[in-house]
Design an enzyme around this catalytic site. Structure first.
Site, mmCIF file in Angstrom:
data_model
loop_
_atom_site.group_PDB
_atom_site.id
_atom_site.type_symbol
_atom_site.label_atom_id
_atom_site.label_comp_id
_atom_site.label_asym_id
_atom_site.label_seq_id
_atom_site.Cartn_x
_atom_site.Cartn_y
_atom_site.Cartn_z
ATOM 1 N N ALA A 54 47.177 52.969 42.053
ATOM 2 C CA ALA A 54 47.797 53.997 42.038
ATOM 3 C C ALA A 54 46.854 55.058 42.476
ATOM 4 C CB ALA A 54 48.355 54.161 40.585
ATOM 5 N N ILE A 55 46.870 55.399 43.353
ATOM 6 C CA ILE A 55 45.332 56.432 43.880
ATOM 7 C C ILE A 55 46.433 57.873 43.940
ATOM 8 C CG2 ILE A 55 43.208 57.017 45.598
ATOM 9 C CD1 ILE A 55 43.579 54.063 44.262
ATOM 10 N N TYR A 58 49.646 59.293 42.428
ATOM 11 C CA TYR A 58 50.839 58.224 42.306
ATOM 12 C C TYR A 58 50.472 57.915 41.524
ATOM 13 C CZ TYR A 58 52.734 57.645 47.084
ATOM 14 O OH TYR A 58 53.114 58.012 49.049
ATOM 15 N N ASP A 143 53.460 47.481 46.413
ATOM 16 C CA ASP A 143 53.087 49.492 46.111
ATOM 17 C C ASP A 143 54.460 49.603 44.682
ATOM 18 O OD1 ASP A 143 52.898 49.237 49.046
ATOM 19 O OD2 ASP A 143 54.583 50.772 49.173
ATOM 20 N N VAL A 144 53.498 50.487 44.129
ATOM 21 C CA VAL A 144 53.869 51.730 42.880
ATOM 22 C C VAL A 144 54.778 52.424 43.005
ATOM 23 C CG1 VAL A 144 52.543 53.261 43.343
ATOM 24 C CG2 VAL A 144 52.596 52.350 41.250
ATOM 25 N N ASP A 145 55.512 52.656 44.212
ATOM 26 C CA ASP A 145 56.199 53.669 44.376
ATOM 27 C C ASP A 145 57.957 53.276 43.968
ATOM 28 O OD1 ASP A 145 55.891 52.585 46.278
ATOM 29 O OD2 ASP A 145 56.552 54.555 47.879
ATOM 30 N N HIS A 165 61.339 43.512 55.111
ATOM 31 C CA HIS A 165 61.081 44.558 55.696
ATOM 32 C C HIS A 165 63.096 45.027 55.053
ATOM 33 C CE1 HIS A 165 61.227 48.711 55.634
ATOM 34 N NE2 HIS A 165 60.152 48.432 56.210
ATOM 35 N N THR A 177 59.420 47.248 64.230
ATOM 36 C CA THR A 177 57.744 48.354 64.816
ATOM 37 C C THR A 177 56.731 47.464 64.754
ATOM 38 O OG1 THR A 177 58.023 48.474 61.957
ATOM 39 C CG2 THR A 177 59.771 49.629 63.748
ATOM 40 N N GLU A 235 50.450 46.923 57.469
ATOM 41 C CA GLU A 235 51.465 46.160 57.409
ATOM 42 C C GLU A 235 51.552 45.856 58.894
ATOM 43 O OE1 GLU A 235 56.022 47.374 56.143
ATOM 44 O OE2 GLU A 235 55.992 48.431 57.720
HETATM 45 C C1 5GW Z 1 49.656 59.349 50.103
HETATM 46 C C2 5GW Z 1 50.059 59.914 50.603
HETATM 47 C C3 5GW Z 1 51.207 59.386 51.765
HETATM 48 C C4 5GW Z 1 51.181 58.047 51.822
HETATM 49 C C5 5GW Z 1 50.212 56.590 50.853
HETATM 50 C C6 5GW Z 1 49.739 57.703 49.649
HETATM 51 C C7 5GW Z 1 49.395 56.779 48.895
HETATM 52 C C8 5GW Z 1 49.476 56.034 48.414
HETATM 53 C C9 5GW Z 1 48.159 57.821 47.644
HETATM 54 O O1 5GW Z 1 48.001 59.333 47.455
HETATM 55 N N1 5GW Z 1 48.235 56.554 46.140
HETATM 56 C C10 5GW Z 1 48.346 55.332 46.110
HETATM 57 O O2 5GW Z 1 47.661 54.785 45.497
HETATM 58 N N2 5GW Z 1 49.176 54.997 47.722
HETATM 59 C C11 5GW Z 1 49.399 53.466 47.892
HETATM 60 O O3 5GW Z 1 49.308 52.823 48.270
HETATM 61 C C12 5GW Z 1 50.262 52.997 46.154
HETATM 62 O O4 5GW Z 1 49.936 52.175 45.868
HETATM 63 C C13 5GW Z 1 51.468 53.093 47.525
HETATM 64 O O5 5GW Z 1 52.259 52.835 47.069
HETATM 65 C C14 5GW Z 1 50.897 52.290 48.343
HETATM 66 C C15 5GW Z 1 51.678 52.033 50.100
HETATM 67 O O6 5GW Z 1 52.096 53.674 50.071
HETATM 68 P P1 5GW Z 1 53.498 54.380 50.334
HETATM 69 O O7 5GW Z 1 54.154 53.910 49.078
HETATM 70 O O8 5GW Z 1 52.999 55.767 50.210
HETATM 71 O O9 5GW Z 1 54.132 53.328 51.376
HETATM 72 P P2 5GW Z 1 55.188 53.538 52.189
HETATM 73 O O10 5GW Z 1 55.228 53.047 53.465
HETATM 74 O O11 5GW Z 1 55.789 53.192 51.127
HETATM 75 O O12 5GW Z 1 56.027 55.037 51.879
HETATM 76 MN MN MN Z 2 55.639 52.377 49.327
#
Ligand code: 5GW
Ligand code: MN
Length: 292
Positions: A54-55, A58, A143-145, A165, A177, A235
């Site tokens: 969680a940077i 996030y 992932d955290v989201d 996926h 991909t 990935e």
């Molecule tokens: C911020 C902007 C774009 C992409 C990633 C980030 C980001 C990701 C961030 O600012 N801080 C962060 O902690 N992350 C970590 O990387 C989170 O744990 C996040 O779940 C993981 C992957 O990024 P996601 O979730 O944006 O990627 P997708 O492919 O799931 O959309």
């Molecule tokens: Mn994600």
């Protein structure tokens, strides 16, 4: 323990693939008896580490992530939440159940989002060697989201596992991909590969996740030295790793689903769901407006 006997002519699921050609189970609702599995893992007194990053912005996802994990993730087992943060003081104040612990870890921030995402492999491998190997039996890296909306338990645990996926389960190889430039360490030829695995959910024993994360990190660095970055960052490297080091278990898309609206028939449960992000808000703007 009383339960119905498995029946050789009555497979519990016939609508989906439940085993790979290398005899790794694919985990779907209906294919496992949780009571038996819980008993096995309780006997081992297994400890499970959940790593999550969680940077920067996030950090907003952490509250719901942790609250729902308390309800659904590895209930009845020993859990350590390893939360990698640039500002560990911002960790939400959540009371966790007995046998569970939140461990915030300070890590450096990177200016590019691609780097934040990719460097997870480096940090995971570093911390396994330094710490996790002494503290947990299994690691689950996500992932955290995301939020947990149904049971995720010991049925996922194995030597090394990946998750199909949700965008690619019915796809032909050519639609995966994967990284297709031969110069990249993540390159996978058109006629290879089994599934397209999600970067947001993998794991295994601490020793196996160490091998995986170290190898992916080294490949990422080798690409970087050639001024390359794989098409889907870490990935892509995870997918390459799994072509040549087959997972011993595979999680169905029940374990990583997007949104609540789409309900295909084969999907009996949605266990871990991605939170829709306003991309430009979370990536570029000062304030973040996500529906949590
Ligand atoms: C911020 C902007 C774009 C992409 C990633 C980030 C980001 C990701 C961030 O600012 N801080 C962060 O902690 N992350 C970590 O990387 C989170 O744990 C996040 O779940 C993981 C992957 O990024 P996601 O979730 O944006 O990627 P997708 O492919 O799931 O959309
Ligand atoms: Mn994600």
């Amino acid at each position: 323990m009383v339960y119905s006997k498995p029946h050789i002519f009555k497979p519990p699921r016939t609508d989906v693939l439940t085993v790979t050609p290398w005899l790794a189970p694919i985990i779907w609702e209906g294919t496992f008896n949780l009571d038996i599995l819980n008993e096995q893992f309780r006997q081992r007194n297994a400890t499970i580490g959940l790593t999550v990053f969680a940077i920067k912005k996030y950090v907003v996802f952490l509250q719901r992530f942790l609250e729902t994990a308390e309800t659904y993730f590895m209930v009845g087992h020993r859990v350590k939440y390893y939360i990698f943060m640039d500002r560990p003081e911002a960790v939400p104040n959540i009371t966790v159940k007995a046998g569970r612990e939140i461990v915030p870890l300070r890590v450096q921030n990177y200016p590019r989002w691609q780097e934040i995402s990719m460097r997870r492999m480096e940090m995971i491998s570093h911390y396994i060697q330094q710490r996790f190997i002494h503290e947990v039996d299994f690691l689950v890296c996500v992932d955290v989201d995301m939020w947990f909306s149904d049971h995720v338990g010991v049925e996922i645990l194995s030597e090394v596992f990946g998750t199909i996926h949700p965008a690619f389960y019915p796809s032909e190889r050519k639609a995966f991909t994967y990284e297709r430039r031969p110069e990249s360490e993540a390159f996978i030829p058109q006629d290879e590969g089994d599934f397209y695995y999600a970067g947001g959910f993998f794991g295994g024993t601490a020793a196996e996740v160490y091998k995986l994360s170290k190898k992916c990190h080294e490949a990422i660095m080798a690409d970087k030295n050639k001024s390359m970055e794989a098409i889907w960052q870490e990935e892509s490297h995870l997918n390459k790793y799994f072509v040549y080091h087959k997972p011993t278990k595979i999680l169905s898309p029940e374990y990583l689903w997007f949104g609540e609206r789409y309900n295909p028939r084969f999907l009996k449960k949605k266990r871990f769901i991605e939170i829709p992000k306003n991309r430009s808000a979370i990536r570029n703007k000062r304030h973040l407006h996500v529906k949590l």
